[in-house]
Write a protein that holds these residues in place. Structure first.
Motif, PDB file in Angstrom:
ATOM      1  N   ALA A  29      10.633   5.032   0.450  1.00 43.76           N
ATOM      2  CA  ALA A  29      10.182   3.712   0.003  1.00 43.76           C
ATOM      3  C   ALA A  29      11.272   2.661   0.202  1.00 43.76           C
ATOM      4  N   THR A  30      12.528   3.032  -0.053  1.00 41.70           N
ATOM      5  CA  THR A  30      13.637   2.098   0.145  1.00 41.70           C
ATOM      6  C   THR A  30      13.790   1.726   1.612  1.00 41.70           C
ATOM      7  N   LEU A  31      13.676   2.710   2.497  1.00 44.58           N
ATOM      8  CA  LEU A  31      13.805   2.438   3.930  1.00 44.58           C
ATOM      9  C   LEU A  31      12.671   1.550   4.428  1.00 44.58           C
ATOM     10  N   VAL A  32      11.451   1.824   3.978  1.00 44.15           N
ATOM     11  CA  VAL A  32      10.309   1.009   4.407  1.00 44.15           C
ATOM     12  C   VAL A  32      10.515  -0.442   4.008  1.00 44.15           C
ATOM     13  N   PHE A  33      10.908  -0.671   2.764  1.00 44.58           N
ATOM     14  CA  PHE A  33      11.096  -2.044   2.313  1.00 44.58           C
ATOM     15  C   PHE A  33      12.289  -2.700   3.009  1.00 44.58           C
ATOM     16  N   THR A  34      13.368  -1.951   3.229  1.00 47.23           N
ATOM     17  CA  THR A  34      14.563  -2.521   3.851  1.00 47.23           C
ATOM     18  C   THR A  34      14.288  -3.005   5.265  1.00 47.23           C
ATOM     19  N   PHE A  35      13.601  -2.189   6.054  1.00 48.77           N
ATOM     20  CA  PHE A  35      13.376  -2.532   7.456  1.00 48.77           C
ATOM     21  C   PHE A  35      12.252  -3.553   7.649  1.00 48.77           C
ATOM     22  N   LEU A  36      11.361  -3.673   6.660  1.00 49.44           N
ATOM     23  CA  LEU A  36      10.224  -4.581   6.815  1.00 49.44           C
ATOM     24  C   LEU A  36      10.290  -5.783   5.881  1.00 49.44           C
ATOM     25  N   GLN A  37      11.419  -5.973   5.194  1.00 52.89           N
ATOM     26  CA  GLN A  37      11.473  -7.035   4.193  1.00 52.89           C
ATOM     27  C   GLN A  37      11.366  -8.422   4.817  1.00 52.89           C
ATOM     28  N   CYS A  69       0.834  -1.207   0.000  1.00 53.44           N
ATOM     29  CA  CYS A  69       0.000   0.000   0.000  1.00 53.44           C
ATOM     30  C   CYS A  69       0.865   1.253   0.000  1.00 53.44           C
ATOM     31  N   PHE A  70       1.918   1.261   0.817  1.00 53.16           N
ATOM     32  CA  PHE A  70       2.806   2.426   0.878  1.00 53.16           C
ATOM     33  C   PHE A  70       3.479   2.672  -0.469  1.00 53.16           C
ATOM     34  N   LEU A  71       4.031   1.614  -1.062  1.00 56.10           N
ATOM     35  CA  LEU A  71       4.755   1.776  -2.320  1.00 56.10           C
ATOM     36  C   LEU A  71       3.826   2.186  -3.455  1.00 56.10           C
TER      37      LEU A  71
END
Length: 281
Positions: free
Chosen positions: A259-267, A206-208
């Motif tokens: 977006a990169t930080l969100v995916f990195t920390f929640l991957q 949803c964020f991306l």
């Protein structure tokens, strides 16, 4: 005497070369953001003299506003959309996965059909509806559909959560009922904690998708004070007679950081959510 196995070595060499091909555009992007416009056509990746002012000038390139305003607008919109999406999709998915109600299979079939409908066919009727409601140039066209488990990816999120909740043993529901839990108590105290990886997966998607929704923002937002980051990037290119490509590339590079930080920390949770929802029927 043991023979040398070349297969693992060749596999690693291939992976390194392929990784370089994947990373090269990002490296070029970083180098180009530090160049001036006259040096962009040069063959080198990095500039002879880094133009760090591309970032400061780009940040203040829109008259009367800075990118701080556009980031605050975007984050505010993202927060509202995320809250609306998580509230609606989790409740709808729980209802389909756990409750029995009339025409359940029929409504689930309708949900599946909406997954196959291209979003482009809805642009004109949705715009006409929101225009009649007076919602143009507000954030309501993005938030209200998500409150009804609609909007970008709504039906996909519901389907993903249904698949995960179906894997939660129903014996836990029965134990919770014995302890006096209502259906909402089962939803909130039992199912949602166990469905955390799937909820995080929905959050990331949803964020991306909303961060990258340039067309939707372009359609419904008309005034600069409500602009998001994507619309502000377009203004850098349109507001000057000669495009400052260094500033544009610098700001576009900064725009992918959240977006990169969100995916990195929640991957980790993203992988768990995808792995545990894709194997259930």
């Amino acid at each position: 005497m043991t023979t040398l196995n070349w297969k693992p070595a060749l596999r690693h060499v291939f992976m390194i070369l392929f990784s370089f091909l994947m990373v090269y555009p990002i490296v070029w992007w970083i180098g180009a953001s530090l160049k001036d416009s006259t040096e962009l056509s040069s063959p080198g990746i990095f500039p002879s003299v880094p133009q760090w002012e591309n970032f400061t000038k780009g940040w203040n390139s829109v008259p009367g506003h800075t990118f701080t305003d556009f980031y605050l607008n975007t984050f505010w919109l993202e927060i509202m959309v995320l809250i609306a999406t998580l509230l609606s999709t989790t409740l709808v998915a729980f209802g389909f996965a756990r409750l029995d109600f009339p025409l359940k299979k029929f409504w689930f079939s309708i949900l599946m059909l909406t997954l196959m409908m291209p979003g482009q066919v809805l642009i004109i009727p949705q715009y006409a509806l929101f225009h009649q409601l007076g919602w143009v140039n507000t954030y309501l066209p993005f938030v209200v559909p998500h409150l009804l488990a609609g909007g970008a990816g709504g039906s996909f999120f519901v389907f993903l959560l249904i698949q995960f909740i179906r894997g939660v043993p129903k014996e836990l529901d029965e134990s919770a009922k014995i302890d006096g839990c209502s259906w909402f108590g089962i939803f909130w105290r039992v199912v949602m904690p166990l469905a955390f990886p799937a909820v995080v997966t929905v959050t990331i998607f949803c964020f991306l998708w909303n961060w990258d929704d340039f067309l939707g923002h372009l359609l419904y937002i008309n005034t600069v004070d409500k602009y998001t980051v994507g619309l502000a990037l377009r203004m850098i290119n349109d507001s000057q007679s000669a495009a400052e490509w260094g500033q544009l590339l610098a700001m576009s590079l900064v725009s992918i950081v959240p977006a990169t930080l969100v995916f990195t920390f929640l991957q980790k949770y993203f992988v768990d959510g995808i792995a545990t929802t894709g194997i259930k029927g």
